[in-house]
Every structure is written in structure tokens, then in C-alpha cells.
Design a protein around this motif. Structure first.
Motif, mmCIF file in Angstrom:
data_model
loop_
_atom_site.group_PDB
_atom_site.id
_atom_site.type_symbol
_atom_site.label_atom_id
_atom_site.label_comp_id
_atom_site.label_asym_id
_atom_site.label_seq_id
_atom_site.Cartn_x
_atom_site.Cartn_y
_atom_site.Cartn_z
ATOM 1 N N UNK A 1 35.778 -58.155 23.108
ATOM 2 C CA UNK A 1 35.129 -57.503 21.975
ATOM 3 C C UNK A 1 36.090 -56.596 21.205
ATOM 4 N N UNK A 2 35.911 -56.523 19.913
ATOM 5 C CA UNK A 2 36.688 -55.609 19.085
ATOM 6 C C UNK A 2 36.512 -54.184 19.601
ATOM 7 N N UNK A 3 37.627 -53.439 19.677
ATOM 8 C CA UNK A 3 37.661 -52.048 20.134
ATOM 9 C C UNK A 3 37.364 -51.880 21.622
ATOM 10 N N UNK A 4 37.412 -52.979 22.381
ATOM 11 C CA UNK A 4 37.265 -52.846 23.831
ATOM 12 C C UNK A 4 38.578 -52.328 24.419
ATOM 13 N N UNK A 5 38.547 -51.695 25.606
ATOM 14 C CA UNK A 5 39.762 -51.109 26.191
ATOM 15 C C UNK A 5 40.792 -52.176 26.563
ATOM 16 N N UNK A 6 42.035 -51.941 26.222
ATOM 17 C CA UNK A 6 43.153 -52.785 26.651
ATOM 18 C C UNK A 6 44.292 -51.859 27.080
ATOM 19 N N UNK A 7 45.293 -52.439 27.726
ATOM 20 C CA UNK A 7 46.495 -51.700 28.083
ATOM 21 C C UNK A 7 47.657 -52.205 27.230
ATOM 22 N N UNK A 8 48.351 -51.270 26.642
ATOM 23 C CA UNK A 8 49.471 -51.604 25.766
ATOM 24 C C UNK A 8 50.770 -51.216 26.467
ATOM 25 N N UNK A 9 51.588 -52.223 26.733
ATOM 26 C CA UNK A 9 52.866 -52.023 27.437
ATOM 27 C C UNK A 9 54.007 -52.183 26.440
ATOM 28 N N UNK A 10 54.949 -51.256 26.470
ATOM 29 C CA UNK A 10 56.171 -51.374 25.683
ATOM 30 C C UNK A 10 57.361 -51.336 26.631
ATOM 31 N N UNK A 11 58.193 -52.370 26.583
ATOM 32 C CA UNK A 11 59.394 -52.427 27.401
ATOM 33 C C UNK A 11 60.621 -52.537 26.527
ATOM 34 N N UNK A 12 61.554 -51.618 26.674
ATOM 35 C CA UNK A 12 62.780 -51.609 25.869
ATOM 36 C C UNK A 12 63.947 -51.944 26.785
#
Length: 249
Positions: free
Chosen positions: A208-219
Motif C-alpha cells: 500500500x502507498x505510504x506503508x512502512x518500508x526500510x530504506x538502505x543506503x550503501x556507499x
């Protein structure tokens, strides 16, 4: 039937050897080809392959057995579980092979790729180039086919020239950069934060739109201190877990 062949590993003496071996072997198990044998080489053969002691190898196998990726049978040998997949949270102790293992074992489709101006939020990572090559990939669960995460990678153009799309559909970007292109990776910085699914993420991950997700950034940095890749991955909140073990010794 093709024999199972584990990947090579450059050991880091600052981290437990058993841990590094378990992560490398884990990535090999999850990234194996469909026709690869389920039977692993013997403890002695694996120890020789990784240039570690049999006791170290035994501890690494014990870790994989506890996760349910392998089963060990007296006199018969050690076997990959047919349904082996990512499950319990893993201990991340600063190993590049832990990053590879975390990203392995799923069905990957490259949705789009090509040159693009450096996004404004990435200017600080690529101060010396005007364009990067971006790759957009969707990963699905190996059993159900359910989407689990999608990734955007921004890669330096001189490295992207050597990338093969077929490799990116088989292996994580980190592995391709290191093991295929020969990039000498010095470090990877990871950031994980909770956020809400935007329209593109909701559509790709079927949430669903605006449902919780995890955002990972790897540099990812090379030995010269240059950023060679920035990965931004959106994980379904119900399909991803992240844990870190801090060794006080």
C-alpha cells in the motif's frame, strides 16, 4: 550435475575468520546455479579452499546449520537444504562478504539502466564526474516470486563500461565490482532508516502507498578513497530484518 564450488575469499585479519568464511559460503549457497549439487565439499576440502583450519571451518558450518541453510549427517556429509533462503537476522561485523550474503539468494531483474546526470543528493559522493550510470533492479523471493526490494545503483561511468547485465541479474553489485571487475574495495558505509512507500516503491513492491518500508543506503569506496557505487535499496518492512553485533573485545 554441476559440483558446488564456493567463491574465493580474501580474509580480513581484524574480523573472526569463522565469521568471514560463513558469510562467503552463505553467499555462494544462496547464489548457486539451479543445477549445482546440494552436497558441499568435505570440511577438510572447504578448509583448504579458504586457507583456514578445520576447527574454523567447523564453526562456520555450525553457524550456517543454525540458520537452516545446511544440514550435516554423520558419514554422509553436509548438504544444502533444498529450500535454503534468507531467514533470520544476521550478524554484520563489518565484512564485505556479509553485505554480499545479505543481498544474495533472490531472483533479480534489471528494469532499467543507462547514463544520467549525478542526482543532487549524490553530488558529494561524485564531485569529479557529471554523469553516473544508474541501474534499477527488482528482487523477488526465490520461492514465491513475491517482490522483496528494489534497488537503484549509481556507478562511476568508467566502471559501468565493464559491467554485464547478466552478472547483475545473478550477483549483487558489490560482488560484481569486486570479483568481476577487480575493484579493490576499502570500505562500505551502511545507513538503514524507516520511511514510507512512495508511489514507485508501492507499485514495484506491491504494498500500500505510504506503508512502512526500510530504506538502505550503501556507499562503496575503493582503495583510493573514491566512491565507486552508491546503492539505494527499498525493502518491504515485512520481509527484511537487520541486526548488528558489537564485539567488545
Amino acid at each position: 550435475m554441476t559440483a558446488f564450488a564456493p567463491d574465493s575469499l580474501v580474509l580480513n585479519r581484524k574480523l573472526p575468520l569463522w565469521y568471514q568464511v560463513s558469510q562467503s559460503l552463505r553467499a555462494s549457497i544462496l547464489g548457486r546455479t539451479p543445477d549445482a549439487s546440494l552436497r558441499l565439499p568435505t570440511e577438510e576440502q572447504l578448509a583448504a579452499h579458504y586457507a583456514v583450519s578445520v576447527l574454523t571451518m567447523r564453526q562456520a558450518l555450525k553457524e550456517l546449520e543454525a540458520e537452516g541453510l545446511i544440514s550435516r549427517h554423520r558419514r554422509r556429509g553436509t548438504f544444502i537444504e533444498p529450500g535454503a533462503r534468507r531467514g533470520a537476522p544476521r550478524r554484520l561485523l563489518g565484512s564485505i562478504d556479509a553485505i554480499v550474503a545479505q543481498q544474495s539468494g533472490e531472483l533479480t531483474t534489471v528494469l532499467d539502466h543507462g547514463p544520467a546526470p549525478v542526482p543532487g543528493e549524490l553530488f558529494a559522493y561524485f564531485p569529479d564526474v557529471r554523469e553516473v550510470v544508474t541501474y534499477k533492479r527488482l528482487r523477488r523471493d526465490g520461492e514465491s516470486g513475491e517482490p522483496t526490494n528494489w534497488a537503484e545503483n549509481a556507478v562511476r561511468p568508467e566502471l559501468a563500461a565493464g559491467l554485464d547485465i547478466a552478472d547483475l541479474e545473478r550477483w549483487p553489485m558489490t560482488k560484481v565490482l569486486r570479483d568481476v571487475l577487480g575493484v579493490r574495495i576499502s570500505k562500505i558505509t551502511d545507513t538503514v532508516e524507516a520511511t514510507l512507500a512512495d508511489p514507485a516503491t508501492a507499485d514495484l513492491l506491491k504494498v500500500p502507498l505510504l506503508s512502512p518500508i526500510l530504506h538502505y543506503t550503501g556507499v562503496t569506496y575503493d582503495e583510493e578513497g573514491r566512491v565507486v557505487d552508491v546503492a539505494r535499496i527499498r525493502y518491504r518492512g515485512d520481509r527484511f530484518s537487520f541486526s548488528v553485533t558489537v564485539d567488545a573485545h
